[in-house]
Scaffold this active site. Structure first.
Site, PDB file in Angstrom:
ATOM      1  N   GLU A 131       0.831  -1.209   0.000  1.00 26.31           N
ATOM      2  CA  GLU A 131       0.000   0.000   0.000  1.00 26.31           C
ATOM      3  C   GLU A 131       0.865   1.258   0.000  1.00 26.31           C
ATOM      4  O   GLU A 131       0.551   2.240  -0.679  1.00 26.31           O
ATOM      5  CB  GLU A 131      -0.948  -0.007   1.197  1.00 26.31           C
ATOM      6  CG  GLU A 131      -1.922  -1.180   1.216  1.00 26.31           C
ATOM      7  CD  GLU A 131      -2.714  -1.328  -0.074  1.00 26.31           C
ATOM      8  OE1 GLU A 131      -2.938  -0.313  -0.767  1.00 26.31           O
ATOM      9  OE2 GLU A 131      -3.100  -2.462  -0.401  1.00 26.31           O
ATOM     10  N   HIS A 134       1.927   2.023  -3.436  1.00 29.50           N
ATOM     11  CA  HIS A 134       0.973   2.839  -4.181  1.00 29.50           C
ATOM     12  C   HIS A 134       1.187   4.323  -3.873  1.00 29.50           C
ATOM     13  O   HIS A 134       1.117   5.171  -4.769  1.00 29.50           O
ATOM     14  CB  HIS A 134      -0.459   2.451  -3.815  1.00 29.50           C
ATOM     15  CG  HIS A 134      -0.964   1.232  -4.526  1.00 29.50           C
ATOM     16  ND1 HIS A 134      -0.941   1.105  -5.891  1.00 29.50           N
ATOM     17  CD2 HIS A 134      -1.519   0.081  -4.055  1.00 29.50           C
ATOM     18  CE1 HIS A 134      -1.455  -0.062  -6.243  1.00 29.50           C
ATOM     19  NE2 HIS A 134      -1.816  -0.710  -5.142  1.00 29.50           N
TER      20      HIS A 134
END
Length: 316
Positions: A131, A134
């Site tokens: 994450e 990202h």
């Protein structure tokens, strides 16, 4: 590159929104759709993270409410040379995680309690590193804006089907309306898929580099992919466009998934692991007994032998 991609994507979705508005309301409908799309794009740019987090009823945690989970994310953010994101937990059995926010300075990462209950600490580190990948790749803005606008297109299509489909304005008009309300959501889904698959591979690689342990991320993907399909996700049920936010897709076939096949991602991570050689990993946090969890904010009472995870903050 991501800035150009974002601009092209928003232009395509805006044009799609206008075309649907024209079909439903003529030239006036197209103008209204353009104004709505412009306002929505601007609003979403500044409020995308709040929209997504509120949609999931996510609650923010800190060093006091979830110290080990928070410190794990903090350590990963330092390794990635990123500002510390806000950290959220979602009380949901379906194991998943996502990142949101318009840039690294306004980022947030979230994980479900189901994910923390299922995975080991190293596996959770791999997921959260993904994450943060990202965030580092600046994918979070486009992820959230696509989910929001695609969801709006779907809602407008449903509105048009309900209010225009039955009007007696000629057989051709009815067919055009039906075609538009069916094609528009499908076209929005195609746009999502086109940008999402390569982005997931990029975040997997970034996550492997941040955590130093690509095999842990591969193991996490293998564990949660089946469960994410089997356990209902109420947010995705009400707004399917949000499925692209998660680390693994939910309730979709590979053909229509916004993510690459999990098996292909695992194979790619195994190749990355071979290239990296030795596994660096995240050093474990010292655990003080009787705490059974590396990420539990409160030491458990003697009762819960059903605790399944090194990361479950609720001892479920």
């Amino acid at each position: 590159m991501n800035g150009i991609k974002t601009t092209m994507l928003l232009a395509a979705l805006t044009a799609l929104f206008m075309a649907l508005g024209y079909t439903l309301g003529g030239s006036g409908g197209a103008v209204i759709a353009l104004l709505v799309a412009a306002g929505m794009n601007l609003f979403t740019f500044w409020n995308a993270d709040k929209i997504v987090l509120k949609m999931h009823n996510a609650r923010e945690v800190d060093e006091r409410s979830a110290p080990d989970f928070y410190r794990l994310v903090q350590q990963l953010a330092q390794r990635a040379n990123l500002p510390m994101p806000r950290v959220y937990l979602i009380d949901q059995d379906a194991p998943n995680a996502f990142a949101t926010g318009r840039d690294p300075d306004h980022a947030a990462v979230a994980a479900t309690t189901g994910l923390l209950a299922m995975l080991s600490r190293d596996e959770v580190a791999g997921v959260m590193a993904h994450e943060l990948g990202h965030v580092k790749n600046r994918d979070t803005l486009i992820m959230t804006m696509v989910a929001t606008i695609a969801g709006a297109i779907s809602m407008l299509a449903q509105f048009g089907l309900f209010f225009r489909g039955g009007r007696d304005e000629g057989h051709g008009n009815i067919l055009a309306t039906l075609l538009a309300v069916i094609v528009a959501p499908f076209a929005a889904m195609i746009v999502q898929m086109a940008i999402s698959r390569t982005r997931e591979y990029g975040a997997d690689r970034a996550g492997a580099e941040i955590s130093g342990n690509p095999r842990a991320l591969a193991s996490a993907l293998a564990k949660i992919s089946g469960a994410a399909q089997a356990i209902p996700n109420p947010v995705v049920a009400s707004n399917p466009a949000t499925a692209q936010l998660y680390i693994v897709p939910t309730h979709v076939s590979e053909l229509f998934s916004t993510h690459p096949a999990t098996e292909k991602r695992i194979a790619a991570l195994q190749d990355i692991a071979s290239d990296m050689g030795s596994v660096e990993g995240i050093a474990p946090t010292p655990i003080v007994q009787p705490r059974a969890s590396a990420l539990s904010p409160v030491a458990p009472t003697p009762e819960p032998p059903r605790r399944r995870s090194a990361l479950d903050p609720h001892g479920r």
